[in-house]
Design a protein around this motif. Structure first.
Motif, short mmCIF file in Angstrom:
data_model
loop_
_atom_site.label_atom_id
_atom_site.label_comp_id
_atom_site.label_asym_id
_atom_site.label_seq_id
_atom_site.Cartn_x
_atom_site.Cartn_y
_atom_site.Cartn_z
N ALA A 72 -55.33 -1.61 -1.90
CA ALA A 72 -54.51 -2.67 -1.30
C ALA A 72 -55.02 -3.08 0.09
N ARG A 73 -55.66 -2.16 0.80
CA ARG A 73 -56.17 -2.49 2.14
C ARG A 73 -57.25 -3.56 2.08
N LEU A 74 -57.91 -3.68 0.95
CA LEU A 74 -59.04 -4.60 0.82
C LEU A 74 -58.72 -5.86 0.02
N LYS A 75 -57.44 -6.03 -0.31
CA LYS A 75 -57.02 -7.20 -1.10
C LYS A 75 -57.46 -8.49 -0.41
N ASP A 76 -58.13 -9.34 -1.16
CA ASP A 76 -58.62 -10.65 -0.69
C ASP A 76 -59.65 -10.54 0.43
N LYS A 77 -60.28 -9.37 0.59
CA LYS A 77 -61.28 -9.17 1.64
C LYS A 77 -62.59 -8.63 1.09
N LEU A 78 -62.73 -8.59 -0.22
CA LEU A 78 -63.79 -7.80 -0.82
C LEU A 78 -64.75 -8.61 -1.68
N GLU A 79 -66.03 -8.33 -1.52
CA GLU A 79 -67.08 -8.89 -2.37
C GLU A 79 -67.86 -7.70 -2.94
N VAL A 80 -68.05 -7.66 -4.27
CA VAL A 80 -68.67 -6.50 -4.92
C VAL A 80 -69.75 -6.96 -5.88
N GLU A 81 -70.84 -6.20 -5.90
CA GLU A 81 -71.91 -6.43 -6.86
C GLU A 81 -72.27 -5.09 -7.51
N LEU A 82 -72.59 -5.16 -8.78
CA LEU A 82 -73.17 -4.02 -9.51
C LEU A 82 -74.59 -4.43 -9.85
N VAL A 83 -75.58 -3.66 -9.37
CA VAL A 83 -76.97 -3.95 -9.69
C VAL A 83 -77.52 -2.77 -10.49
N THR A 84 -78.11 -3.09 -11.66
CA THR A 84 -78.69 -2.07 -12.51
C THR A 84 -80.21 -2.22 -12.52
N PHE A 85 -80.87 -1.08 -12.55
CA PHE A 85 -82.32 -1.05 -12.66
C PHE A 85 -82.72 0.32 -13.16
#
Length: 156
Positions: A72-85
């Motif tokens: 909840a602390r990060l609601k509407d403040k977060l950008e996330v990426e999953l990178v696979t290699f």
């Protein structure tokens, strides 16, 4: 004189242990009352690095990302990426059981990206991967660029 010095050192130790015990109790109480860091920034960015097809690590990665998205602390403040290699490339293959988990992450706003170098090294084509996957020239390059742009790198 030596006896006096020993007695003084021992007494000093007793006094410092008494003070240490009080400090320890105070620190324990403060620690018990801690409820997490305050998200005082306007925006946070995290890239999850997945370079293995170990089912336990893959499961942990999905769980970690989903837990982050529920904070909840990060609601509407977060950008996330999953990178696979490397070995993580296997997660993106149509023959593996991760389609719905990947789609679910994307539906929650997570960018899901595969390293093109790993495709070439493993002799896979994009046709073998889910058609909703994004691509980056190099997984390591992606991590380095994002890190310099202020992204936190998480390796579950």
């Amino acid at each position: 004189m030596k006896k006096l010095l020993v007695i003084m050192v021992l007494m000093g130790g007793l006094y410092s242990n008494e003070g240490h015990a009080q400090d320890k109790e105070q620190l324990l109480a403060e620690n018990k009352n801690y409820t997490g860091a305050t998200a005082s920034e306007d925006h946070y960015k995290a890239v999850y690095q997945l370079d293995t097809d170990n089912p336990d690590i893959v499961k942990k990665t999905f769980r970690n990302i989903n837990n982050l998205l529920k904070d909840a602390r990060l609601k509407d403040k977060l950008e996330v990426e999953l990178v696979t290699f490397s070995g993580g490339t296997e997660v993106m293959l149509k023959k593996n059981p991760y389609e719905e988990k990947l789609k679910d992450l994307i539906a929650k706003g997570v960018r899901v990206v595969q390293c093109l170098n790993s495709l070439e090294e493993r002799k896979y084509t994009k046709d073998q991967l889910w058609d909703f996957i994004g691509y980056t020239p190099s997984g390591n390059g992606e991590l380095i660029i994002l890190n310099h742009q202020g992204w936190s790198i998480v390796k579950p």
